[in-house]
Design an enzyme around this catalytic site. Structure first.
Site, PDB file in Angstrom:
ATOM      1  N   LYS A 100      22.133 -11.813  -2.210  1.00  0.00           N
ATOM      2  CA  LYS A 100      22.872 -10.923  -1.292  1.00  0.00           C
ATOM      3  C   LYS A 100      24.359 -11.170  -1.481  1.00  0.00           C
ATOM      4  O   LYS A 100      24.806 -12.314  -1.444  1.00  0.00           O
ATOM      5  CB  LYS A 100      22.486 -11.218   0.153  1.00  0.00           C
ATOM      6  CG  LYS A 100      21.137 -10.660   0.532  1.00  0.00           C
ATOM      7  CD  LYS A 100      20.904 -10.730   2.025  1.00  0.00           C
ATOM      8  CE  LYS A 100      19.607 -10.021   2.385  1.00  0.00           C
ATOM      9  NZ  LYS A 100      18.444 -10.459   1.583  1.00  0.00           N
ATOM     10  N   ASP A 134      20.241  -7.477  -3.775  1.00  0.00           N
ATOM     11  CA  ASP A 134      19.716  -6.822  -2.571  1.00  0.00           C
ATOM     12  C   ASP A 134      20.770  -5.873  -2.002  1.00  0.00           C
ATOM     13  O   ASP A 134      21.970  -6.062  -2.226  1.00  0.00           O
ATOM     14  CB  ASP A 134      19.397  -7.866  -1.489  1.00  0.00           C
ATOM     15  CG  ASP A 134      18.157  -8.692  -1.798  1.00  0.00           C
ATOM     16  OD1 ASP A 134      17.424  -8.359  -2.744  1.00  0.00           O
ATOM     17  OD2 ASP A 134      17.922  -9.676  -1.074  1.00  0.00           O
ATOM     18  N   MET A 135      20.321  -4.888  -1.244  1.00  0.00           N
ATOM     19  CA  MET A 135      21.278  -3.989  -0.591  1.00  0.00           C
ATOM     20  C   MET A 135      21.310  -4.310   0.893  1.00  0.00           C
ATOM     21  O   MET A 135      20.271  -4.395   1.537  1.00  0.00           O
ATOM     22  CB  MET A 135      20.870  -2.528  -0.817  1.00  0.00           C
ATOM     23  CG  MET A 135      21.919  -1.544  -0.379  1.00  0.00           C
ATOM     24  SD  MET A 135      23.533  -1.788  -1.180  1.00  0.00           S
ATOM     25  CE  MET A 135      23.290  -0.923  -2.738  1.00  0.00           C
ATOM     26  N   GLN A 163      18.135   2.300  -0.827  1.00  0.00           N
ATOM     27  CA  GLN A 163      17.357   2.491   0.412  1.00  0.00           C
ATOM     28  C   GLN A 163      17.134   3.974   0.684  1.00  0.00           C
ATOM     29  O   GLN A 163      18.102   4.743   0.780  1.00  0.00           O
ATOM     30  CB  GLN A 163      18.139   1.873   1.583  1.00  0.00           C
ATOM     31  CG  GLN A 163      18.435   0.394   1.401  1.00  0.00           C
ATOM     32  CD  GLN A 163      19.734  -0.034   2.073  1.00  0.00           C
ATOM     33  OE1 GLN A 163      20.701   0.711   2.088  1.00  0.00           O
ATOM     34  NE2 GLN A 163      19.766  -1.241   2.600  1.00  0.00           N
ATOM     35  N   ARG A 184      15.222  -1.271  -7.442  1.00  0.00           N
ATOM     36  CA  ARG A 184      14.145  -1.547  -6.479  1.00  0.00           C
ATOM     37  C   ARG A 184      14.354  -0.548  -5.339  1.00  0.00           C
ATOM     38  O   ARG A 184      15.407  -0.549  -4.712  1.00  0.00           O
ATOM     39  CB  ARG A 184      14.237  -2.956  -5.912  1.00  0.00           C
ATOM     40  CG  ARG A 184      13.251  -3.197  -4.756  1.00  0.00           C
ATOM     41  CD  ARG A 184      13.653  -4.377  -3.867  1.00  0.00           C
ATOM     42  NE  ARG A 184      13.570  -5.635  -4.541  1.00  0.00           N
ATOM     43  CZ  ARG A 184      14.317  -6.701  -4.181  1.00  0.00           C
ATOM     44  NH1 ARG A 184      15.191  -6.615  -3.191  1.00  0.00           N
ATOM     45  NH2 ARG A 184      14.205  -7.832  -4.845  1.00  0.00           N
ATOM     46  N   LYS A 187      12.765   1.210   1.855  1.00  0.00           N
ATOM     47  CA  LYS A 187      13.113   2.173   2.920  1.00  0.00           C
ATOM     48  C   LYS A 187      14.457   1.828   3.540  1.00  0.00           C
ATOM     49  O   LYS A 187      15.223   2.716   3.900  1.00  0.00           O
ATOM     50  CB  LYS A 187      12.025   2.175   3.994  1.00  0.00           C
ATOM     51  CG  LYS A 187      10.702   2.750   3.512  1.00  0.00           C
ATOM     52  CD  LYS A 187       9.718   2.888   4.662  1.00  0.00           C
ATOM     53  CE  LYS A 187       8.352   3.326   4.153  1.00  0.00           C
ATOM     54  NZ  LYS A 187       7.362   3.433   5.240  1.00  0.00           N
ATOM     55  N   THR A 226       7.393  -1.676  -1.061  1.00  0.00           N
ATOM     56  CA  THR A 226       6.849  -1.147   0.193  1.00  0.00           C
ATOM     57  C   THR A 226       5.471  -1.749   0.460  1.00  0.00           C
ATOM     58  O   THR A 226       4.768  -2.154  -0.472  1.00  0.00           O
ATOM     59  CB  THR A 226       6.732   0.398   0.157  1.00  0.00           C
ATOM     60  OG1 THR A 226       6.292   0.852   1.424  1.00  0.00           O
ATOM     61  CG2 THR A 226       5.788   0.899  -0.920  1.00  0.00           C
TER      62      THR A 226
HETATM   63  P1  FDA Z   1       6.793   0.439   6.901  1.00  0.00           P
HETATM   64  O1  FDA Z   1       7.842  -0.276   7.683  1.00  0.00           O
HETATM   65  O2  FDA Z   1       6.503   1.859   7.238  1.00  0.00           O
HETATM   66  O3  FDA Z   1       5.478  -0.415   6.973  1.00  0.00           O
HETATM   67  C1  FDA Z   1       4.261   0.027   6.420  1.00  0.00           C
HETATM   68  C2  FDA Z   1       3.169  -0.958   6.819  1.00  0.00           C
HETATM   69  O4  FDA Z   1       3.425  -2.206   6.178  1.00  0.00           O
HETATM   70  C3  FDA Z   1       3.164  -1.310   8.307  1.00  0.00           C
HETATM   71  O5  FDA Z   1       2.384  -0.396   9.033  1.00  0.00           O
HETATM   72  C4  FDA Z   1       2.566  -2.708   8.300  1.00  0.00           C
HETATM   73  O6  FDA Z   1       1.184  -2.648   8.147  1.00  0.00           O
HETATM   74  C5  FDA Z   1       3.157  -3.295   7.042  1.00  0.00           C
HETATM   75  N1  FDA Z   1       4.404  -4.033   7.296  1.00  0.00           N
HETATM   76  C6  FDA Z   1       5.667  -3.662   6.975  1.00  0.00           C
HETATM   77  N2  FDA Z   1       6.551  -4.614   7.311  1.00  0.00           N
HETATM   78  C7  FDA Z   1       5.850  -5.600   7.878  1.00  0.00           C
HETATM   79  C8  FDA Z   1       6.182  -6.870   8.424  1.00  0.00           C
HETATM   80  N3  FDA Z   1       7.437  -7.306   8.482  1.00  0.00           N
HETATM   81  N4  FDA Z   1       5.175  -7.651   8.918  1.00  0.00           N
HETATM   82  C9  FDA Z   1       3.893  -7.234   8.861  1.00  0.00           C
HETATM   83  N5  FDA Z   1       3.515  -6.051   8.348  1.00  0.00           N
HETATM   84  C10 FDA Z   1       4.474  -5.243   7.864  1.00  0.00           C
HETATM   85  N6  FDA Z   1      15.566  -3.690   2.699  1.00  0.00           N
HETATM   86  C11 FDA Z   1      16.896  -3.532   2.535  1.00  0.00           C
HETATM   87  O7  FDA Z   1      17.536  -2.872   3.342  1.00  0.00           O
HETATM   88  N7  FDA Z   1      17.523  -4.111   1.460  1.00  0.00           N
HETATM   89  C12 FDA Z   1      16.847  -4.825   0.525  1.00  0.00           C
HETATM   90  O8  FDA Z   1      17.437  -5.329  -0.419  1.00  0.00           O
HETATM   91  C13 FDA Z   1      15.448  -4.993   0.698  1.00  0.00           C
HETATM   92  N8  FDA Z   1      14.697  -5.696  -0.194  1.00  0.00           N
HETATM   93  C14 FDA Z   1      13.319  -5.704  -0.082  1.00  0.00           C
HETATM   94  C15 FDA Z   1      12.538  -6.319  -1.053  1.00  0.00           C
HETATM   95  C16 FDA Z   1      11.156  -6.230  -0.996  1.00  0.00           C
HETATM   96  C17 FDA Z   1      10.351  -6.870  -2.064  1.00  0.00           C
HETATM   97  C18 FDA Z   1      10.546  -5.527   0.077  1.00  0.00           C
HETATM   98  C19 FDA Z   1       9.049  -5.377   0.162  1.00  0.00           C
HETATM   99  C20 FDA Z   1      11.298  -4.969   1.060  1.00  0.00           C
HETATM  100  C21 FDA Z   1      12.692  -5.065   1.011  1.00  0.00           C
HETATM  101  N9  FDA Z   1      13.476  -4.510   2.005  1.00  0.00           N
HETATM  102  C22 FDA Z   1      14.833  -4.403   1.821  1.00  0.00           C
HETATM  103  C23 FDA Z   1      12.860  -4.130   3.312  1.00  0.00           C
HETATM  104  C24 FDA Z   1      12.481  -2.673   3.373  1.00  0.00           C
HETATM  105  O9  FDA Z   1      13.643  -1.886   3.422  1.00  0.00           O
HETATM  106  C25 FDA Z   1      11.622  -2.379   4.607  1.00  0.00           C
HETATM  107  O10 FDA Z   1      12.338  -2.727   5.771  1.00  0.00           O
HETATM  108  C26 FDA Z   1      10.293  -3.114   4.641  1.00  0.00           C
HETATM  109  O11 FDA Z   1       9.721  -3.181   3.373  1.00  0.00           O
HETATM  110  C27 FDA Z   1       9.287  -2.418   5.568  1.00  0.00           C
HETATM  111  O12 FDA Z   1       9.060  -1.117   5.114  1.00  0.00           O
HETATM  112  P2  FDA Z   1       7.710  -0.634   4.389  1.00  0.00           P
HETATM  113  O13 FDA Z   1       8.129   0.111   3.168  1.00  0.00           O
HETATM  114  O14 FDA Z   1       6.820  -1.766   4.145  1.00  0.00           O
HETATM  115  O15 FDA Z   1       7.116   0.446   5.354  1.00  0.00           O
END
Ligand code: FDA
Length: 307
Positions: A100, A134-135, A163, A184, A187, A226
């Site tokens: 970061k 990372d963002m 994002q 990468r 959301k 995700t």
């Molecule tokens: P969503 O939030 O819709 O979740 C889908 C499903 O996944 C949920 O219903 C639940 O089942 C499960 N889930 C998700 N998060 C969970 C949690 N914390 N605990 C338990 N279950 C959970 N963001 C950013 O702004 N900058 C970045 O650099 C990064 N880097 C990054 C790296 C990696 C490898 C990942 C996986 C994520 C990130 N993120 C990130 C975070 C990303 O922006 C986002 O907030 C999370 O991944 C949650 O979003 P989902 O896509 O999982 O979908």
């Protein structure tokens, strides 16, 4: 509605770092954070990654830290990352690193941050290790992209995170793809105003799908980060329609989140990389994980007040 309120509250609390000391003093709390954080030392992170590698899962290692306002702290964190790079090479684990820029001094001075990041990326390049930037929240997007672009042109072993929540991302993606760099896609984990980000989750998801298709069309190896099963199914389908085999892109997930899904995807032949954070500065990261799924709060309360 309640979930959205809780999410905003948790994201607000994630910026109140003073709360950390109070929480850390609660008996049993450290155990609770272990669900999402691999430990406090490099050795603990390496051993968590070894266990993942044995399951066929790749890793990206993150030394927790952000929003640094102290130049000596930023330099100390660069030194820690240099030790991480050595540990990756010496242990032979399958891992790259995630960083970061506010940990490396972006809130202090952009050129100071660029120098710190350059030192780290140059060392990673020497060891042929990939670095993912990372963002962070939208106030950092412009400077993060500037530093990323400079270092990508100098070294090539750097990728960026975009994002789908932000309106600007479609344009940013075009710029990054023109460079031929690796993205990468996630959301977005930060609380953003409606002037810069979609307020509705359905729009964030829809935009994710559009951006994902552009990534798959680009011919570059990208990462789809995700845990959202609908998005994962749609990505696999879009890849199949394009005749892309499963080694042409990867899914990424967070340490401790949907371990069942991580393993299922590996079993089905997908490439999966897990983001493995370690370190003492766990508070904001941990709170963002709670905000993503407020139901995690009940898990924590159960652990803390278990008889
Ligand atoms: P969503 O939030 O819709 O979740 C889908 C499903 O996944 C949920 O219903 C639940 O089942 C499960 N889930 C998700 N998060 C969970 C949690 N914390 N605990 C338990 N279950 C959970 N963001 C950013 O702004 N900058 C970045 O650099 C990064 N880097 C990054 C790296 C990696 C490898 C990942 C996986 C994520 C990130 N993120 C990130 C975070 C990303 O922006 C986002 O907030 C999370 O991944 C949650 O979003 P989902 O896509 O999982 O979908």
């Amino acid at each position: 509605m309640l979930t959205r309120l809780l999410r905003s509250l948790l994201l607000h609390l994630s910026r109140q770092v003073w709360l950390k000391d109070w929480l850390a003093d609660l008996p049993g709390f450290r155990q609770v954070t272990r669900r999402f954080i691999a430990g406090e030392t490099i050795a603990e992170a390496v051993s968590a990654i070894r266990a993942l590698n044995q399951l066929g899962i790749h890793a990206t290692l993150d030394h927790l830290g952000e929003s640094t306002t102290s130049p000596p702290q930023a330099v100390a964190d660069v030194e820690e990352y240099l030790r991480v790079l050595r540990a990756i090479e010496e242990s032979g684990i399958d891992s790259n690193i995630s960083i970061k820029l506010t940990q490396l001094g972006l809130d202090i001075d952009e050129s100071f941050c660029l120098e710190n990041t350059r030192r780290l990326v140059a060392e990673a390049h020497r060891r042929t290790i990939f670095v993912r930037i990372d963002m962070e929240d939208s106030s950092k997007t412009e400077a993060t992209l500037r530093i990323f672009t400079t270092l990508f042109r100098e070294f090539g072993n750097v990728g960026i995170v975009l994002q789908s929540a932000l309106y600007r991302t479609e344009q940013d993606l075009a710029g990054v793809l023109a460079l031929g760099a690796r993205v990468r896609l996630c959301k977005g984990a930060y609380h953003e105003p409606e002037t810069v980000a979609f307020p509705e989750k359905a729009d964030v998801d829809r935009r994710y799908l559009e951006l994902m298709r552009k990534l798959l069309d680009s011919g570059v190896y990208h990462a789809l980060a995700t845990h959202d099963e609908a998005l994962i199914v749609a990505t696999r389908q879009a890849a199949a329609e394009r005749g892309l085999s499963s080694d042409r892109y990867e899914f990424q997930m967070l340490y401790g989140v949907r371990r069942d899904l991580q393993q299922r995807l590996v079993g089905e032949g997908c490439r999966v990389r897990v983001y493995v954070p370690y370190g003492r500065f766990w508070y904001p990261y941990f709170m963002r994980r709670l905000a993503e799924r407020p139901a995690n709060l009940w898990f924590i309360l159960r652990q803390l007040f278990r008889p």
